[in-house]
Structures are given as structure tokens and as C-alpha cells.
Enzyme design. Structure first.
Site, PDB file in Angstrom:
ATOM      1  N   TYR A 180       7.941   0.150   1.591  1.00  0.00           N
ATOM      2  CA  TYR A 180       6.356  -0.419   1.803  1.00  0.00           C
ATOM      3  C   TYR A 180       5.691   0.533   2.896  1.00  0.00           C
ATOM      4  CZ  TYR A 180       2.259  -3.290   1.986  1.00  0.00           C
ATOM      5  OH  TYR A 180       1.257  -3.905   1.802  1.00  0.00           O
ATOM      6  N   ASP A 230       5.523   0.619  -3.550  1.00  0.00           N
ATOM      7  CA  ASP A 230       3.984   0.788  -2.526  1.00  0.00           C
ATOM      8  C   ASP A 230       4.012   1.832  -1.359  1.00  0.00           C
ATOM      9  OD1 ASP A 230       1.728   0.120  -2.360  1.00  0.00           O
ATOM     10  OD2 ASP A 230       1.301  -1.631  -1.637  1.00  0.00           O
ATOM     11  N   ASN A 242       1.486   3.281  -1.644  1.00  0.00           N
ATOM     12  CA  ASN A 242       0.008   2.807  -0.805  1.00  0.00           C
ATOM     13  C   ASN A 242      -0.739   4.384  -1.293  1.00  0.00           C
ATOM     14  OD1 ASN A 242      -1.271   0.823  -0.536  1.00  0.00           O
ATOM     15  ND2 ASN A 242      -0.026   0.878   1.554  1.00  0.00           N
ATOM     16  N   ASP A 291      -2.166  -9.260  -7.031  1.00  0.00           N
ATOM     17  CA  ASP A 291      -3.042  -7.745  -7.246  1.00  0.00           C
ATOM     18  C   ASP A 291      -2.437  -6.660  -7.356  1.00  0.00           C
ATOM     19  OD1 ASP A 291      -2.054  -7.885  -4.626  1.00  0.00           O
ATOM     20  OD2 ASP A 291      -3.618  -7.280  -3.794  1.00  0.00           O
ATOM     21  N   HIS A 292      -0.893  -6.660  -7.597  1.00  0.00           N
ATOM     22  CA  HIS A 292       0.257  -5.377  -7.879  1.00  0.00           C
ATOM     23  C   HIS A 292       1.104  -6.249  -9.048  1.00  0.00           C
ATOM     24  CE1 HIS A 292      -0.020  -2.710  -4.289  1.00  0.00           C
ATOM     25  NE2 HIS A 292      -0.629  -3.596  -4.037  1.00  0.00           N
TER      26      HIS A 292
END
Length: 269
Positions: free
Chosen positions: A79, A132, A134, A244-245
């Protein structure tokens, strides 16, 4: 930490072995986990689970990396720190975290040995990384690359995109989704709930499966026993109204495991 561990044990899913790495810096802030199906046929001992990585610095204690050695390959769940409001963590993320994570992936390909270098390890251990990250790496990875404001938004700054490209090249890793779907557009894994973007598919592809180059090969090619990535996908409808993912995954071929005659199985993040 004991309180967190007890809470996670209460979340045990029947038929799965859970492995967790949680933030101790701030409760509920971040964390990573890997759940392994008991039917997967993947042997696992306690010494094969590692939490964290060298060089985390400001990210230490945030539970952002967990690595498991399955023998045939290593699996990393990550993450990546968000650059944050006002890009307060941009320099840390691009100059410190990404470089440390690049070296973590290289060490795994070397079988845990130290040293430095780039470009991946020819003939090294197979490494699969999910999570994720990002960052929306290519223009096709977010819905509005032409808007000037995106150059100053977390996840789409030129610095983050260039840093991710450097990580891929330096660690010898491949973006599996883009490898198998090079022309795909409108395929995202994140949509802002605050802006209500999901119904209009105004999203970003922030979640990835990366694979070492030796896992991205044709049938019969490369070293025998090295797992092979056959496909990569996004389940963009799986979490509508829930998150939201969206989950991302790969179809993986590993000789002699997984219960199926052809050794094929799916991994997801």
C-alpha cells in the site's frame, strides 16, 4: 498490537489462512494482508512471512508491505503512501519510499541477498507484487489526463509517474494489465466517492499486479518451474456501492499446485 491482532483473528474467514501487517503508528490508518485459500495447495511456514521492508523511514510502522515466500515465487502486497493533500509526502514517496521498494523487489529476485543494481535479475526468483500503488502511470490510466490541475494532484503528478516508471525499469517488473491489454481505455480501479465519479466511470487505475519479467513469457519458454502469468484483470463491478476501489487479479500458472490438472489459479488484490 495485541488488541489489533485479536480483532483480526475475529475476522477469520473459513477456508483461508490470514496474514496481516497493520499500522502501529496510527490505529486504523493503513495496513496490508494476504489471505491464502486452504485449497490453493501452496505450502507455507511461519518463517516465510515478512512484514515491512528495509528503508521505510517515515513509512515505518504504517503496515504497508507484507511479503510471503511460496517457494516457487514470492508474493508482495503493498500500500504505497499517498502524496497527500498539498503533496506533503511527495518527496518522501518518490525519493525515499519508491526507491526502497524498488530495492525490496530486487532483493527478493536475488533470493534475499543484499547488494544494489537495476533492471531486474536475469534468471532470478519469480516475484509477484499487488496492491494500491497510488499512481496512474499512463494517460490511459485516468479519465482526464488533459486537465492541467492533474499535474498537481496526488497520484497523477509527473514526479510520481516518472518515479513509478523508474521503479518498473529498475526492479525489472512488468505491469501485467497493460502487458495483456495495451490498448485498453476506461479501465479503472478507483473512483472518488466524494465526487460521485463511479456512475460516470471517471476513474483512475491505481491498483496493480506487477510481475518479474521471468513470469511474463510464452508457454514452454524460460526456466522450468517458474510460475507464468496468463492474464490480468479488473473486477470493476464487484464493489459498486461498497468501496471506492475495485479488486484486481491475475490468472497464474504454477506447476504442480492449485489442485487443478493444469496448475492454474487466480490471485486477487
Amino acid at each position: 498490537m495485541a488488541e489489533v491482532s485479536a480483532a483480526l483473528r475475529a475476522l477469520h474467514l473459513p477456508g483461508f489462512h490470514g496474514n496481516w501487517h497493520c499500522s502501529t503508528a496510527k490505529k486504523g490508518y493503513s495496513g496490508t494482508s494476504i489471505l491464502i485459500s486452504e485449497q490453493a495447495g501452496l505450502s507455507l511456514g511461519p518463517v516465510r512471512v515478512k512484514c515491512g521492508m528495509e528503508g521505510e523511514k517515515d513509512g515505518e510502522g504504517e503496515g504497508r508491505v507484507i511479503t510471503i515466500d511460496f517457494g516457487a515465487f514470492s508474493l508482495v502486497n503493498v500500500y504505497t503512501p499517498n502524496s497527500g493533500e498539498g503533496l506533503k509526502r511527495l518527496e518522501f514517496r518518490t525519493n525515499s519510499w519508491d526507491r526502497a521498494f524498488e530495492q525490496h523487489l530486487l532483493r527478493l529476485q536475488r533470493g534475499g541477498e543484499g547488494g544494489r543494481g537495476g533492471g531486474g535479475i536475469e534468471g532470478g526468483r519469480a516475484v509477484l507484487c499487488c496492491g494500491d500503488l497510488n499512481v496512474a502511470f499512463e494517460d490511459a490510466d485516468f479519465y482526464n489526463p488533459g486537465e492541467p490541475r492533474m499535474a498537481k494532484a496526488a497520484g497523477t503528478t509527473p514526479e510520481e509517474r516518472a518515479s513509478f516508471g523508474r521503479l518498473l525499469e529498475g526492479a525489472g517488473m512488468v505491469d501485467t494489465f497493460r502487458f495483456y491489454h495495451p490498448e485498453a481505455t476506461g479501465c479503472y480501479s478507483y473512483w472518488s466517492m466524494r465526487a460521485g465519479n463511479r456512475p460516470f466511470n471517471r476513474g483512475m487505475r491505481l491498483d496493480y499486479f506487477l510481475a518479474s519479467r521471468n513470469m511474463m513469457r510464452g508457454k514452454g519458454e524460460g526456466k522450468k518451474g517458474v510460475p507464468r502469468v496468463l492474464d490480468s484483470f479488473i473486477l470493476d463491478q464487484a464493489t459498486v456501492g461498497l468501496s471506492d476501489h475495485a479488486p484486481v487479479g491475475v490468472l497464474l500458472e504454477v506447476e504442480g499446485v492449485g489442485g487443478a490438472p493444469d496448475g492454474r489459479g487466480k490471485l486477487g488484490d
